[in-house]
Design a protein around this motif. Structure first.
Motif, PDB file in Angstrom:
ATOM      1  N   PHE A  30       0.873  -1.159   0.000  1.00  0.00           N
ATOM      2  CA  PHE A  30       0.000   0.000   0.000  1.00  0.00           C
ATOM      3  C   PHE A  30       0.920   1.222   0.000  1.00  0.00           C
ATOM      4  CE2 PHE A  30      -3.946   1.775  -0.058  1.00  0.00           C
ATOM      5  CZ  PHE A  30      -4.860   1.526   0.962  1.00  0.00           C
ATOM      6  N   HIS A  32       0.688   5.323   0.636  1.00  0.00           N
ATOM      7  CA  HIS A  32      -0.060   6.545   0.971  1.00  0.00           C
ATOM      8  C   HIS A  32       0.857   7.735   0.731  1.00  0.00           C
ATOM      9  CE1 HIS A  32      -3.308   4.197   2.685  1.00  0.00           C
ATOM     10  NE2 HIS A  32      -3.974   5.302   2.904  1.00  0.00           N
ATOM     11  N   GLU A  53      -1.824  11.685   7.821  1.00  0.00           N
ATOM     12  CA  GLU A  53      -2.652  12.084   6.673  1.00  0.00           C
ATOM     13  C   GLU A  53      -3.921  12.818   7.132  1.00  0.00           C
ATOM     14  OE1 GLU A  53      -2.083   9.003   7.660  1.00  0.00           O
ATOM     15  OE2 GLU A  53      -4.056   8.083   7.944  1.00  0.00           O
ATOM     16  N   PHE A  54      -4.121  12.851   8.466  1.00  0.00           N
ATOM     17  CA  PHE A  54      -5.243  13.601   9.047  1.00  0.00           C
ATOM     18  C   PHE A  54      -4.782  14.896   9.702  1.00  0.00           C
ATOM     19  CE2 PHE A  54      -9.310  11.402   8.813  1.00  0.00           C
ATOM     20  CZ  PHE A  54      -8.936  10.165   8.311  1.00  0.00           C
ATOM     21  N   HIS A 101      -6.309  11.159  -1.633  1.00  0.00           N
ATOM     22  CA  HIS A 101      -6.743  10.853  -0.275  1.00  0.00           C
ATOM     23  C   HIS A 101      -7.783  11.876   0.146  1.00  0.00           C
ATOM     24  CE1 HIS A 101      -6.291   9.665   4.022  1.00  0.00           C
ATOM     25  NE2 HIS A 101      -6.123   8.487   3.446  1.00  0.00           N
ATOM     26  N   HIS A 102      -8.187  11.866   1.410  1.00  0.00           N
ATOM     27  CA  HIS A 102      -9.282  12.738   1.848  1.00  0.00           C
ATOM     28  C   HIS A 102      -9.000  14.215   1.568  1.00  0.00           C
ATOM     29  CE1 HIS A 102     -10.130   8.978   3.632  1.00  0.00           C
ATOM     30  NE2 HIS A 102      -9.667   9.186   4.842  1.00  0.00           N
ATOM     31  N   TYR A 144      -6.214   3.437  -5.136  1.00  0.00           N
ATOM     32  CA  TYR A 144      -7.005   3.888  -3.981  1.00  0.00           C
ATOM     33  C   TYR A 144      -7.641   5.227  -4.375  1.00  0.00           C
ATOM     34  CZ  TYR A 144      -7.697   6.253   0.567  1.00  0.00           C
ATOM     35  OH  TYR A 144      -8.230   6.945   1.643  1.00  0.00           O
ATOM     36  N   TRP A 193      -9.728   0.754  -5.053  1.00  0.00           N
ATOM     37  CA  TRP A 193      -9.794   0.589  -3.597  1.00  0.00           C
ATOM     38  C   TRP A 193     -10.453   1.844  -3.032  1.00  0.00           C
ATOM     39  CZ3 TRP A 193      -8.992   1.546   1.479  1.00  0.00           C
ATOM     40  CH2 TRP A 193      -8.688   0.479   2.355  1.00  0.00           C
ATOM     41  N   ASP A 195     -12.267   4.413  -0.385  1.00  0.00           N
ATOM     42  CA  ASP A 195     -12.194   4.755   1.026  1.00  0.00           C
ATOM     43  C   ASP A 195     -13.012   6.024   1.233  1.00  0.00           C
ATOM     44  OD1 ASP A 195      -9.399   5.238   3.392  1.00  0.00           O
ATOM     45  OD2 ASP A 195     -11.412   4.424   3.654  1.00  0.00           O
ATOM     46  N   TRP A 198     -17.811   6.460   4.671  1.00  0.00           N
ATOM     47  CA  TRP A 198     -18.529   6.188   5.911  1.00  0.00           C
ATOM     48  C   TRP A 198     -19.585   7.233   6.245  1.00  0.00           C
ATOM     49  CZ3 TRP A 198     -13.045   6.222   5.834  1.00  0.00           C
ATOM     50  CH2 TRP A 198     -12.481   7.485   6.008  1.00  0.00           C
ATOM     51  N   ARG A 228     -15.692  -1.704   0.498  1.00  0.00           N
ATOM     52  CA  ARG A 228     -15.790  -0.379   1.148  1.00  0.00           C
ATOM     53  C   ARG A 228     -16.454   0.636   0.227  1.00  0.00           C
ATOM     54  NH1 ARG A 228     -11.055   1.765   5.036  1.00  0.00           N
ATOM     55  NH2 ARG A 228     -10.634  -0.422   5.381  1.00  0.00           N
ATOM     56  N   GLU A 254      -8.913  -3.190   8.698  1.00  0.00           N
ATOM     57  CA  GLU A 254      -7.951  -2.082   8.627  1.00  0.00           C
ATOM     58  C   GLU A 254      -7.195  -2.021   9.944  1.00  0.00           C
ATOM     59  OE1 GLU A 254      -9.326   1.663   7.011  1.00  0.00           O
ATOM     60  OE2 GLU A 254      -8.175   2.749   8.543  1.00  0.00           O
ATOM     61  N   CYS A 273      -5.507  -4.422   5.438  1.00  0.00           N
ATOM     62  CA  CYS A 273      -4.500  -3.386   5.156  1.00  0.00           C
ATOM     63  C   CYS A 273      -3.881  -2.977   6.493  1.00  0.00           C
ATOM     64  CB  CYS A 273      -5.103  -2.191   4.425  1.00  0.00           C
ATOM     65  SG  CYS A 273      -6.463  -1.352   5.240  1.00  0.00           S
ATOM     66  N   TRP A 281      -0.542   6.178   8.156  1.00  0.00           N
ATOM     67  CA  TRP A 281      -0.580   5.745   6.756  1.00  0.00           C
ATOM     68  C   TRP A 281       0.321   6.678   5.937  1.00  0.00           C
ATOM     69  CZ3 TRP A 281      -2.981   1.198   5.691  1.00  0.00           C
ATOM     70  CH2 TRP A 281      -3.885   0.717   6.645  1.00  0.00           C
TER      71      TRP A 281
END
Ligand SMILES: C#C[C@@H]1N[C@@H](C)[C@@H](O)[C@H]1O
Length: 441
Positions: A30, A32, A53-54, A101-102, A144, A193, A195, A198, A228, A254, A273, A281
């Protein structure tokens, strides 16, 4: 049973060649990588322990400030071929890389946003370079994609008003356009993939995710999609409201594994993962904050996944400059050295249908009914390994994978149950004992 109109699309387990290849790969890398790799978990001199990553949310950074990082993104040390060679040596058969990513920053030149690699000092199609280099090493690549997009003005966590709904309709079109664009630009990719699915906004759009999965698979035959991605029309994710798996494999594991004795999990394809630190990540500057997993811990997770019909996707977080930290390089080498000698117990192997014993894990080669691998992590103090085979099974011979010419002593305990004696195993590493069964017919 509820009537579910927007649930599973493809009958599982898939038996087409693309899925069989996904299943036989077993071990993946993986990656990131994004703007978060630049600050690496540190902002204005303060280290934030949560996942790097947050950092945008951990440090309460405004979108405008965060997004300006794109003008600093210039990974001068990025060498896709060197990355691919490290991955090959580690023994991975596939790689999954964050296209977005986000944070919403795209590692490819997207025609649907300027918040992408084209508008950075680097400028080139980084994702394309990655895919080409990994494919050249014979490594399959999956992409991803985070539906959650902090940058996009039309992202809404919940749809509380008509304005929200109109905005999210635009977001859905943007999402579909970007995914079709990725499959157009990179036709060799094997999977998607998903993500960031949610939030209520996505759970309220089960029909959309159903139709999107269908559209993507029509466009890209053989495409493998994780569970997912999906919600059914009642908002049930991964599994529909009747417990039927959606997508092509379960991707809920996860940073955690099923109970090693869990038989239920073997019924579906699934993937775990995993991070090397406890929860990082993206690249984090400070790896002293938590436990860093050892090669043996990670090898045991890979073997456990294989033993229960799962894949293991091990994460690496490249720096903002485009290289890997030395701990990751060292782990990749240690794991690769083990795989050099033992990958026959991993690739194209799966659940052996046998009762797990304390010494380690059974894996069965998918192409041989009579060859069973025992991957040992805990040597019994008497050097005798208990194996409980199916009734009527007879062991023709057992031997160390490292010493195929020296048969190990056997003691039959009862019908199909034996002790295999291996007293003189010197290695400190996990090792493999091969059992060859008598052919029943
Ligand atoms: C939470 C969360 C995300 N899911 C993992 C696969 C990482 O991408 C992490 O940021």
């Amino acid at each position: 049973e509820k009537e579910v109109k927007y649930g599973q699309i493809t009958e599982l387990p898939r038996q087409d060649d693309a899925m069989k290849k996904w299943r036989s790969n077993r071990f993946g890398q993986f990656i990131h990588w994004g703007l978060y790799a630049i600050p690496g978990g540190v902002w204005k001199g303060k280290t934030y322990e949560y996942a790097a990553e947050f950092l945008k949310s951990s440090a309460g950074i405004s979108t405008a400030t965060w997004d300006s990082l794109q003008y600093q993104f210039n990974p001068i040390k990025f060498n896709a071929m060197a990355w691919a060679k490290m991955a090959k040596a580690m023994g991975v058969k596939y790689a999954t890389i964050t296209t977005k990513h986000h944070e919403g920053f795209c590692l490819w030149p997207s025609e649907y946003t300027d918040f992408d690699i084209e508008n950075t000092p680097y400028g080139k199609d980084l994702l394309g370079e990655f895919i080409e280099a990994y494919n050249a090493e014979g490594i399959d690549v999956s992409l991803y994609y985070s539906v959650l997009d902090w940058h996009h003005p039309d992202w809404r966590y919940k749809l509380n008003s008509e304005e929200d709904k109109e905005a999210f309709e635009r977001l859905k079109i943007f999402t579909k356009n970007q995914l079709l664009e990725l499959l157009d630009r990179y036709p060799t990719v094997k999977g998607l993939w998903f993500d960031g699915t949610w939030d209520q906004c996505w759970k309220d759009n089960g029909q959309f995710s159903y139709e999107l999965e269908k559209k993507l698979k029509e466009k890209h035959p053989g495409l493998v999609v994780n569970s997912r991605m999906r919600a059914d029309e009642y908002g049930s994710r991964h599994f529909d409201s009747n417990g039927v798996l959606m997508g092509d494999y379960e991707s809920g594991y996860e940073r955690r594994l099923p109970n090693p004795w869990d038989i239920e999990v073997t019924k579906n394809d699934w993937e775990c993962c995993m991070t090397i630190p406890e929860n990082q990540w993206g690249y984090h500057k400070d790896w002293t904050l938590t436990h860093i997993k050892t090669a043996n811990e990670l090898i045991e997770m890979l073997v456990q996944c294989t033993s229960q019909n799962g894949n293991f996707l091990l994460n690496f977080g490249p720096t903002g400059e485009g290289d890997f930290r030395e701990e990751e390089v060292k782990l990749a080498k240690e794991i690769g050295d083990w795989m050099d000698d033992n990958s026959s117990a991993i690739y194209n192997c799966g659940y052996a249908g046998l009762k797990k014993q304390g010494w380690g894990y059974f894996t069965q080669n998918n192409d041989s009914e009579t060859t069973i691998n025992m991957v040992v992590f805990n040597k019994p103090i008497n050097g005798k390994y208990r194996v409980k085979l199916n009734k009527g099974s007879v062991i023709k011979k057992a031997y160390l994978l490292s010493k195929p010419d020296k048969a190990l002593d056997l003691e039959e305990i009862s019908n199909g149950e034996y002790f295999i004696e291996a007293k003189k195993v010197k290695t400190k590493d996990p090792f493999v004992i091969i059992i060859e069964l008598e052919n029943k017919d």
